[in-house]
Design a protein around this motif. Sequence first.
Motif, short mmCIF file in Angstrom:
data_model
loop_
_atom_site.label_atom_id
_atom_site.label_comp_id
_atom_site.label_asym_id
_atom_site.label_seq_id
_atom_site.Cartn_x
_atom_site.Cartn_y
_atom_site.Cartn_z
N LEU A 146 0.87 -1.46 0.18
CA LEU A 146 -0.02 -0.12 0.03
C LEU A 146 0.92 1.39 0.05
CD1 LEU A 146 -2.90 -1.06 2.71
CD2 LEU A 146 -3.01 -0.97 0.18
N LEU A 147 2.05 1.23 0.47
CA LEU A 147 3.18 2.36 0.51
C LEU A 147 3.77 2.45 -0.79
CD1 LEU A 147 4.47 1.30 4.12
CD2 LEU A 147 2.50 3.24 3.46
N THR A 148 3.78 1.63 -1.84
CA THR A 148 4.51 1.58 -2.87
C THR A 148 3.83 2.11 -4.18
OG1 THR A 148 4.28 -0.68 -3.63
CG2 THR A 148 5.80 -0.45 -1.89
N GLY A 149 4.42 2.36 -5.16
CA GLY A 149 3.84 2.75 -6.44
C GLY A 149 4.30 4.04 -6.92
N MET A 150 4.74 4.28 -7.99
CA MET A 150 5.58 5.57 -8.38
C MET A 150 4.61 6.58 -8.35
SD MET A 150 8.49 5.01 -9.24
CE MET A 150 9.18 6.17 -10.27
N GLU A 151 3.36 6.55 -8.28
CA GLU A 151 2.49 7.73 -8.34
C GLU A 151 2.67 8.35 -6.85
OE1 GLU A 151 1.27 4.76 -8.22
OE2 GLU A 151 0.31 4.14 -6.40
N LYS A 152 3.37 7.58 -5.84
CA LYS A 152 3.72 8.31 -4.76
C LYS A 152 5.05 9.51 -4.46
CE LYS A 152 1.11 5.15 -2.16
NZ LYS A 152 0.62 4.26 -2.98
N LEU A 153 5.34 9.24 -5.70
CA LEU A 153 6.79 10.50 -5.88
C LEU A 153 6.54 11.30 -7.01
CD1 LEU A 153 9.78 10.61 -5.82
CD2 LEU A 153 9.92 9.09 -7.69
N PHE A 154 6.11 12.45 -6.46
CA PHE A 154 5.75 13.62 -7.25
C PHE A 154 7.34 14.51 -7.40
CE2 PHE A 154 2.49 12.83 -4.30
CZ PHE A 154 1.30 12.77 -5.36
N VAL A 155 7.22 15.12 -8.55
CA VAL A 155 8.40 15.86 -8.91
C VAL A 155 8.00 17.33 -9.69
CG1 VAL A 155 10.59 15.95 -10.46
CG2 VAL A 155 9.87 13.75 -9.69
N GLU A 156 8.39 18.41 -8.92
CA GLU A 156 7.75 19.50 -9.35
C GLU A 156 8.95 20.82 -9.27
OE1 GLU A 156 4.36 21.18 -7.16
OE2 GLU A 156 3.81 22.00 -9.07
N GLY A 157 9.30 21.27 -10.08
CA GLY A 157 10.59 22.18 -10.17
C GLY A 157 11.63 21.51 -9.59
N GLU A 158 12.28 21.91 -8.58
CA GLU A 158 13.38 21.49 -7.94
C GLU A 158 13.27 20.74 -6.80
OE1 GLU A 158 16.16 24.77 -7.40
OE2 GLU A 158 16.58 25.26 -9.47
N SER A 159 12.02 20.29 -6.62
CA SER A 159 11.74 19.54 -5.36
C SER A 159 10.97 18.25 -5.75
CB SER A 159 10.58 20.44 -4.59
OG SER A 159 11.24 21.47 -4.23
N ILE A 160 10.94 17.48 -4.73
CA ILE A 160 10.40 16.02 -4.71
C ILE A 160 9.61 16.04 -3.52
CG2 ILE A 160 10.93 13.58 -4.47
CD1 ILE A 160 13.43 13.83 -6.24
N THR A 161 8.48 15.55 -3.67
CA THR A 161 7.40 15.19 -2.58
C THR A 161 7.06 13.68 -2.62
OG1 THR A 161 6.40 17.28 -3.00
CG2 THR A 161 5.28 15.78 -1.51
N LEU A 162 7.45 12.91 -1.43
CA LEU A 162 7.17 11.65 -1.20
C LEU A 162 5.74 11.59 -0.36
CD1 LEU A 162 10.15 9.54 -0.59
CD2 LEU A 162 8.57 9.29 -2.33
N SER A 163 4.98 10.86 -0.71
CA SER A 163 3.63 10.62 0.00
C SER A 163 4.20 9.97 1.52
CB SER A 163 2.48 9.57 -0.53
OG SER A 163 2.14 9.99 -1.82
N GLU A 164 3.22 10.38 2.22
CA GLU A 164 3.94 9.80 3.84
C GLU A 164 3.80 8.25 3.61
OE1 GLU A 164 1.60 12.55 6.99
OE2 GLU A 164 3.25 11.25 7.66
N GLY A 165 4.72 7.89 4.30
CA GLY A 165 4.93 6.43 4.43
C GLY A 165 5.92 5.79 3.19
N ALA A 166 5.73 6.31 2.22
CA ALA A 166 6.56 6.09 1.00
C ALA A 166 8.02 6.13 1.25
CB ALA A 166 6.02 6.52 -0.34
N GLU A 167 8.83 5.23 0.55
CA GLU A 167 10.30 5.44 0.67
C GLU A 167 10.86 5.13 -0.67
OE1 GLU A 167 11.98 4.25 4.92
OE2 GLU A 167 10.32 3.02 4.20
N ILE A 168 12.01 5.59 -1.08
CA ILE A 168 12.59 5.34 -2.42
C ILE A 168 14.16 4.72 -2.11
CG2 ILE A 168 11.31 6.91 -3.86
CD1 ILE A 168 13.74 8.77 -3.77
N ASP A 169 14.65 4.17 -3.18
CA ASP A 169 15.96 3.49 -3.11
C ASP A 169 16.30 3.51 -4.51
OD1 ASP A 169 18.07 2.04 -2.94
OD2 ASP A 169 17.00 0.19 -2.58
N PHE A 170 17.51 4.08 -4.94
CA PHE A 170 18.01 4.16 -6.16
C PHE A 170 19.09 2.88 -6.48
CE2 PHE A 170 17.09 8.89 -5.75
CZ PHE A 170 16.01 8.99 -6.82
#
Length: 333
Positions: A146-170
């Motif tokens: 429930l915490l995963t999915g690329m729609e949880k990662l927003f890119v806008e201008g020079e900023s990134i917003t991750l939905s609460e609870g979502a975490e990324i790993d490159f």
Amino acid sequence: MKKKTTYFLSLLAILFIIGGYIVYSNVKASQSVIITAFAMDTYMRVEIQGKDASKAGTIVEEEIKRLENLLAVNRTDSEVYALNHSFGKATKVSEDTLHLAKISHEYSQLTDGAFDITMYPVTSLWGFTTGQTRVPEASSIEEALLLTGMEKLFVEGESITLSEGAEIDFGAIAKGYLSDCIAGILDNYRIATALINLGGNVYTYHTKADGSLYNVGIENPLASDNSLLGTVKVSDKAVVTSGKNKRFFEKEGRKYWHIFDPDTGTPADAGLFQATIIADSGAYADALSTAVLVRGSDFARSLKAKRNDFEYVLVTDEGEIIASELSGFEKLK
Ligand code: AMP
Ligand code: MG
């Protein structure tokens, strides 16, 4: 007569000076440097040859440290760590992280969701991030998904917003991206040739010094003696391998590995044991090798038919080798 001898001797002296200069520049041109480092959880080795190999090598070392510090998910001072603890707030990030987030969206779409940098809650649940591996309950996997999915990662201008609870790993793209950045540095220093080896991520920079192609070994993942399956002959290409044998644990006679199917939250099991992708860009080859392991050989074939900007060498669970026609793959006898 005397005049002629003086003229001849002067000419000889000039020729000696020019000859000496050519020899000197050739010595300089053959400068060779080897950089080794442990970063991104792997041993790295970069062999550089060229007039400014030493200068380039110093910058390459700095670049490895810089990207490790920026992207390491488990370093409390990294940018990715800050993002993963941003509690849904927009966070201004570096150009590298911004670029990686953008291409991760692109590669997620391209692979029908198989490449997904938001899988971190799932890989953590299985314990791959701490080394305390376990097989989770199906209900815990459902919750983590429930915490995963690329729609949880927003890119806008020079900023990134991750939905609460979502975490990324490159982790599935960082080494490939680093190899591209290293190639960029080698361009700046007009390096003659280099072999960039970042664990399973290889990048051949130009041809070898004698003009011949590089021979990149492809591991035989089903052999226990580190032997090679064969080689690919390439120049100016990334050769990136993902495999079930890179990181895994065993429980009650079953093996569980570190690459996950975003649809199920369980280790990817599409019939491939290993996937090697050959492409111009390291980041692209890295993302695709992970995604192809998730989706399987038919997916690799149909994506190649659509885009034709990569080659592949695949090994099925049964040990069958499937290589695209122009991959440059040669089986070891
Ligand atoms: P690689 O060796 O490049 O295939 O990357 C594998 C690593 O990427 C794993 O160790 C995880 O940290 C992460 N990962 C696992 N599954 C996925 C996935 N489906 N998409 C993106 N990253 C993943
Ligand atoms: Mg990868």
